[in-house]
Design a protein around this motif. Structure first.
Motif, mmCIF file in Angstrom:
data_model
loop_
_atom_site.group_PDB
_atom_site.id
_atom_site.type_symbol
_atom_site.label_atom_id
_atom_site.label_comp_id
_atom_site.label_asym_id
_atom_site.label_seq_id
_atom_site.Cartn_x
_atom_site.Cartn_y
_atom_site.Cartn_z
ATOM 1 N N SER A 31 -3.407 3.925 -31.202
ATOM 2 C CA SER A 31 -3.824 4.092 -32.592
ATOM 3 C C SER A 31 -4.314 2.803 -33.244
ATOM 4 O O SER A 31 -4.965 2.837 -34.284
ATOM 5 C CB SER A 31 -2.667 4.668 -33.426
ATOM 6 N N HIS A 57 -2.522 11.137 -37.953
ATOM 7 C CA HIS A 57 -3.711 10.919 -38.777
ATOM 8 C C HIS A 57 -4.513 9.710 -38.307
ATOM 9 O O HIS A 57 -5.745 9.715 -38.353
ATOM 10 C CB HIS A 57 -3.335 10.769 -40.248
ATOM 11 N N VAL A 58 -3.834 8.677 -37.827
ATOM 12 C CA VAL A 58 -4.540 7.498 -37.318
ATOM 13 C C VAL A 58 -5.202 7.820 -35.981
ATOM 14 O O VAL A 58 -6.337 7.405 -35.720
ATOM 15 C CB VAL A 58 -3.579 6.302 -37.180
ATOM 16 N N GLU A 60 -6.345 10.632 -35.035
ATOM 17 C CA GLU A 60 -7.529 11.457 -35.278
ATOM 18 C C GLU A 60 -8.728 10.607 -35.693
ATOM 19 O O GLU A 60 -9.874 10.905 -35.322
ATOM 20 C CB GLU A 60 -7.211 12.509 -36.337
ATOM 21 N N LYS A 61 -8.476 9.545 -36.440
ATOM 22 C CA LYS A 61 -9.567 8.635 -36.810
ATOM 23 C C LYS A 61 -10.109 7.917 -35.581
ATOM 24 O O LYS A 61 -11.324 7.756 -35.422
ATOM 25 C CB LYS A 61 -9.066 7.617 -37.838
ATOM 26 N N LYS A 64 -12.170 10.369 -33.539
ATOM 27 C CA LYS A 64 -13.494 10.584 -34.127
ATOM 28 C C LYS A 64 -14.445 9.464 -33.730
ATOM 29 O O LYS A 64 -15.604 9.707 -33.350
ATOM 30 C CB LYS A 64 -13.383 10.665 -35.652
ATOM 31 N N ARG A 65 -13.947 8.234 -33.796
ATOM 32 C CA ARG A 65 -14.773 7.089 -33.408
ATOM 33 C C ARG A 65 -15.089 7.126 -31.913
ATOM 34 O O ARG A 65 -16.200 6.774 -31.495
ATOM 35 C CB ARG A 65 -14.046 5.792 -33.775
#
Length: 287
Positions: A31, A57-58, A60-61, A64-65
């Motif tokens: 993460s 939540h981290v 998932e970011k 996405k990247r």
């Protein structure tokens, strides 16, 4: 001179794109910091990643990247490496997301946030030691053991991310250092067993120096040192490149940066008293 040596090492990593394309990697502690950069490196090369960390939540970011960078497939698993049930579920969760895939590389990178301070033998010290050993040592061993059948099917590689503090005497981070010493003992011994059994699974043990990450700065700021500014850190991105290169190419060991990690290890055996004095000077706490 030594900085140039590090740059030359990183420059040699350009062929990683060809080596990583279409591979499947599991990365723990993904993460932030080194683990995050490792995930990005794989995805830039067209690989697939299964990234694991505590914060959904981290993750998932980061996922996405990873997709934006060109990852073929990206899956996340929010798991606490100190909870046995979360670790035991990793093979099932992986197969759920990658039902037809093997595991080419397993990068074990997670760690419990370290609390720098003197050992007083208090109940708090003992609890911290237990928790760190559970996450930083048992967590690695459990995951590697569970994923061994997957790795054997692909002649895969395990990258064990450790620290120079697991190869030398390290004051103020005794619990963390102990967990890394345990990693060295276990994975070095297990590598010999695998070689004796003619297993097709390789183990790369990565000894790292001071790495510039958010967690590193947070930990250091909690305990100030008079002479710490004499020590320099390398970037998480360069470190990730070195770890992945060494794991993919099935090196037995990685020392990165080489001078800051390999030389102290030699001093430990050749000039132990001198090394202790240097360490005490660099880590002298402000009063």
């Amino acid at each position: 001179m030594f900085k140039n040596c590090t740059s030359a090492f990183i420059a040699a990593a350009v062929i990683l794109i060809e080596e990583l394309a279409n591979k499947v990697a599991i990365v723990t502690g993904a993460s932030t910091g080194i683990g995050e950069e490792i995930a990005y490196l794989y995805c830039q090369s067209g690989a697939s990643v299964f990234i694991i960390s505590r914060r959904q939540h981290v993750l998932e970011k980061v996922a996405k990247r990873c997709l934006e960078l060109g990852g073929r497939q990206v899956a996340v698993y929010a798991a606490d490496m100190g909870v046995d049930e979360d670790i035991q579920a990793i093979p099932q969760v992986f197969k759920k997301h990658f039902p037809e895939s093997l595991v080419d590389h397993l990068i074990l990178n997670h760690k419990l946030e370290n609390q720098i301070g003197s050992w007083r033998g208090t109940a708090e010290n003992l609890t911290q030691l237990y928790n760190i050993i559970n996450v930083n040592f048992y967590g690695y061993v459990k995951i590697a053991s569970l994923m061994r059948p997957f790795l054997e099917q692909s002649a895969g590689s395990i990258g064990v991310v450790s620290s120079a503090s697991g190869r030398s005497n390290s004051p103020y981070i005794i619990s963390y250092s102990s967990s890394k010493h345990a990693l060295d003992g276990f994975f070095a011994g297990w590598r010999l067993e695998l070689e004796a059994e003619r297993s097709n699974v390789s183990i790369t043990y990565c000894t790292l120096g001071l790495i510039e990450t958010e967690n590193m700065r947070k930990e250091i700021n909690n305990f100030r040192f008079e002479n710490f500014n004499l020590m320099s850190a390398v970037s998480a991105k360069d470190t990730a490149t070195a770890i992945v290169m060494a794991t993919v190419r099935r090196y037995r060991e990685l020392y990165f940066p080489w001078f800051e990690t390999k030389i102290p290890l030699l001093f430990r055996y050749w000039f132990p008293v001198t090394l202790d004095k240097i360490t005490a000077f660099l880590l002298k706490a402000k009063q």
